[in-house]
Motif scaffolding. Sequence first.
Motif, PDB file in Angstrom:
ATOM      1  N   PRO A  61       3.146   6.067  -7.878  1.00 52.05           N
ATOM      2  CA  PRO A  61       1.297   5.910  -8.883  1.00 52.05           C
ATOM      3  C   PRO A  61       1.773   5.691 -10.372  1.00 52.05           C
ATOM      4  O   PRO A  61       3.234   6.098 -10.260  1.00 52.05           O
ATOM      5  N   VAL A  62       0.364   4.984 -10.573  1.00 55.28           N
ATOM      6  CA  VAL A  62       0.635   4.277 -12.076  1.00 55.28           C
ATOM      7  C   VAL A  62       1.381   5.759 -12.991  1.00 55.28           C
ATOM      8  O   VAL A  62       2.121   4.792 -13.743  1.00 55.28           O
ATOM      9  N   GLU A  63       0.903   6.651 -13.295  1.00 55.88           N
ATOM     10  CA  GLU A  63       0.961   7.597 -13.560  1.00 55.88           C
ATOM     11  C   GLU A  63       1.942   8.165 -13.716  1.00 55.88           C
ATOM     12  O   GLU A  63       2.926   8.061 -14.836  1.00 55.88           O
ATOM     13  N   LEU A  73      -0.289 -12.660  -6.045  1.00 59.63           N
ATOM     14  CA  LEU A  73      -0.840 -12.251  -7.592  1.00 59.63           C
ATOM     15  C   LEU A  73      -1.360 -10.614  -7.279  1.00 59.63           C
ATOM     16  O   LEU A  73      -0.724 -10.025  -8.053  1.00 59.63           O
ATOM     17  N   ARG A  74      -1.592 -10.062  -6.187  1.00 63.82           N
ATOM     18  CA  ARG A  74      -1.360  -8.359  -5.800  1.00 63.82           C
ATOM     19  C   ARG A  74       0.298  -7.718  -6.654  1.00 63.82           C
ATOM     20  O   ARG A  74      -0.149  -6.826  -7.116  1.00 63.82           O
ATOM     21  N   ILE A  75       1.127  -8.517  -6.270  1.00 60.13           N
ATOM     22  CA  ILE A  75       2.321  -8.209  -6.511  1.00 60.13           C
ATOM     23  C   ILE A  75       2.753  -8.336  -8.001  1.00 60.13           C
ATOM     24  O   ILE A  75       3.226  -7.564  -8.392  1.00 60.13           O
ATOM     25  N   ARG A  76       2.204  -9.424  -8.803  1.00 59.51           N
ATOM     26  CA  ARG A  76       1.963  -8.865 -10.570  1.00 59.51           C
ATOM     27  C   ARG A  76       1.127  -8.076 -10.946  1.00 59.51           C
ATOM     28  O   ARG A  76       1.475  -7.658 -12.539  1.00 59.51           O
ATOM     29  N   GLU A  77       0.288  -8.414 -10.419  1.00 61.71           N
ATOM     30  CA  GLU A  77      -0.797  -6.895 -10.897  1.00 61.71           C
ATOM     31  C   GLU A  77       0.106  -5.637 -10.379  1.00 61.71           C
ATOM     32  O   GLU A  77      -0.039  -4.268 -11.651  1.00 61.71           O
ATOM     33  N   PHE A  78       0.629  -5.547  -9.143  1.00 63.61           N
ATOM     34  CA  PHE A  78       1.542  -4.277  -8.878  1.00 63.61           C
ATOM     35  C   PHE A  78       2.395  -4.165 -10.342  1.00 63.61           C
ATOM     36  O   PHE A  78       2.603  -2.531 -10.708  1.00 63.61           O
ATOM     37  N   ALA A  79       3.021  -4.697 -10.271  1.00 61.86           N
ATOM     38  CA  ALA A  79       4.120  -4.932 -11.107  1.00 61.86           C
ATOM     39  C   ALA A  79       3.544  -4.972 -12.683  1.00 61.86           C
ATOM     40  O   ALA A  79       4.283  -3.403 -13.567  1.00 61.86           O
ATOM     41  N   ARG A  80       2.259  -5.447 -13.407  1.00 64.98           N
ATOM     42  CA  ARG A  80       2.097  -5.189 -14.142  1.00 64.98           C
ATOM     43  C   ARG A  80       1.784  -4.178 -15.439  1.00 64.98           C
ATOM     44  O   ARG A  80       1.955  -3.310 -16.096  1.00 64.98           O
ATOM     45  N   VAL A  81       0.796  -2.883 -14.141  1.00 66.49           N
ATOM     46  CA  VAL A  81       0.244  -1.861 -14.020  1.00 66.49           C
ATOM     47  C   VAL A  81       1.620  -0.771 -14.479  1.00 66.49           C
ATOM     48  O   VAL A  81       1.001   0.408 -15.356  1.00 66.49           O
ATOM     49  N   ALA A 113       0.493  -1.095  -0.200  1.00 63.35           N
ATOM     50  CA  ALA A 113       0.108   0.027  -0.002  1.00 63.35           C
ATOM     51  C   ALA A 113       0.907   1.493   0.125  1.00 63.35           C
ATOM     52  O   ALA A 113       0.904   1.970  -0.848  1.00 63.35           O
ATOM     53  N   LEU A 114       1.830   0.912   0.665  1.00 62.66           N
ATOM     54  CA  LEU A 114       2.926   2.099   0.791  1.00 62.66           C
ATOM     55  C   LEU A 114       3.234   2.350  -0.783  1.00 62.66           C
ATOM     56  O   LEU A 114       3.245   3.639  -0.788  1.00 62.66           O
ATOM     57  N   ASN A 115       4.017   1.583  -1.194  1.00 63.25           N
ATOM     58  CA  ASN A 115       4.685   1.384  -2.392  1.00 63.25           C
ATOM     59  C   ASN A 115       3.539   2.605  -3.410  1.00 63.25           C
ATOM     60  O   ASN A 115       4.619   2.758  -4.693  1.00 63.25           O
TER      61      ASN A 115
END
Lengths: 126, 126, 126, 126
Positions: free
Chosen positions: A109-111, B17-25, A102-104
Amino acid sequence: MLPMSPHEIDNLDTLRLRIREFARVRAWERYHTPKNLVMALSVEAAELLEPFQWLTAEQSQHLSAEQHAAVRHEIADVLIYLTRLADLLNIDLLDAAADKLALNARKYPVEKAHGNALKYSDFSDD
Amino acid sequence: MLPMSPHEIDNLDTLRLRIREFARVRAWERYHTPKNLVMALSVEAAELLEPFQWLTAEQSQHLSAEQHAAVRHEIADVLIYLTRLADLLNIDLLDAAADKLALNARKYPVEKAHGNALKYSDFSDD
Amino acid sequence: MLPMSPHEIDNLDTLRLRIREFARVRAWERYHTPKNLVMALSVEAAELLEPFQWLTAEQSQHLSAEQHAAVRHEIADVLIYLTRLADLLNIDLLDAAADKLALNARKYPVEKAHGNALKYSDFSDD
Amino acid sequence: MLPMSPHEIDNLDTLRLRIREFARVRAWERYHTPKNLVMALSVEAAELLEPFQWLTAEQSQHLSAEQHAAVRHEIADVLIYLTRLADLLNIDLLDAAADKLALNARKYPVEKAHGNALKYSDFSDD
């Protein structure tokens, strides 16, 4: 109470209790100060580095069965020490990971972070 | 499908899965070769060493709230990279840990290992 | 030109040239990218941690002859990789150390740093 | 006796004495047990890993001036702790390196080692 099947470990809490028991029956608790455990963990993390040190990024994605088996053992060693350390410090691993992600997410942020070559930082850095 | 609650992670598979998504987006997958990930993991393991380097074993067992919070973050970082690495190598973390503990039990049978000051080996060493 | 005696290395520059030659005659230069060398160096630094992980601070000051010999080898490994890495990056080791000590002296002036229990910092930290 | 110029360090023995003095005037010797020093050394070795973790092998050979300066500082940190550790353990660094290179030469004779992709070993491994 521990599961009946000696080999099955289906969640982190069972792993935590199994490791506790492993150390207890061997009277090894006195070696397990947090200071010693973070050292042992770093030793194992480096044993995980070693099979990869002369490989190219490409080769690292196509390990032989033998290399993969060795890496699997080292990954297990890191998890075992991490679980033991967290147990002694009363830290819930999944809870800590959730907070950190959550912190990361706020830090990267994605953008802002999308596709950027990151120099000294990374997706889980403090 | 991922759980509805954005913060809750109650098992390693959800974390994976959360980490995968984090890296993917963030389009960060290209940085996540096994070679790079074992390096990142070692960096985090050493960040876990740092708060303890000048402490005595005793002090390491009585961290201040501030020290404890920092250590909790570093433990989370190690778990996050370990989970990511295992995901890319198709390694089930709990399965690998169970196998390794079984191997260690054979290597360090209670009668032989009880209470012994272990010099270059330890309860999870290869 | 290298010294006549094959074993004698009396300064860092001779060491640097010996290591270059060692790698050259074995055609190992292609493995020696800075990225790979920092990995190898971390692996050796962790092999230096290992003999100490279960020892008390006291025990660490009274190593057996066998432990001392092993530690001496690991210290050598770290220096060898450090020298090789510095060579490839055109970094003069003593020059870099001198600059860093000067920086540390400014960062930790005697009046401020005297006797203080340092938490996350130390006498050579950035 | 130490050289008159405060900044100049032209050999490892001078470096060793400078570091001793640095620690002495700050009354930091009590933190410098071998156990603590090997931890500090591993922390610095990992700080040396960090700038490279997301770089390709190619990029690692073409660091920016800023990256190179940071790496130079980390290399210095590793040498400083290594020198301090060796001093406390009465180990002569160049002597140890010479012995280890001789050992490696026997372990990896040119005819056998030439050009070989080394899996889990390397030119300075034990």
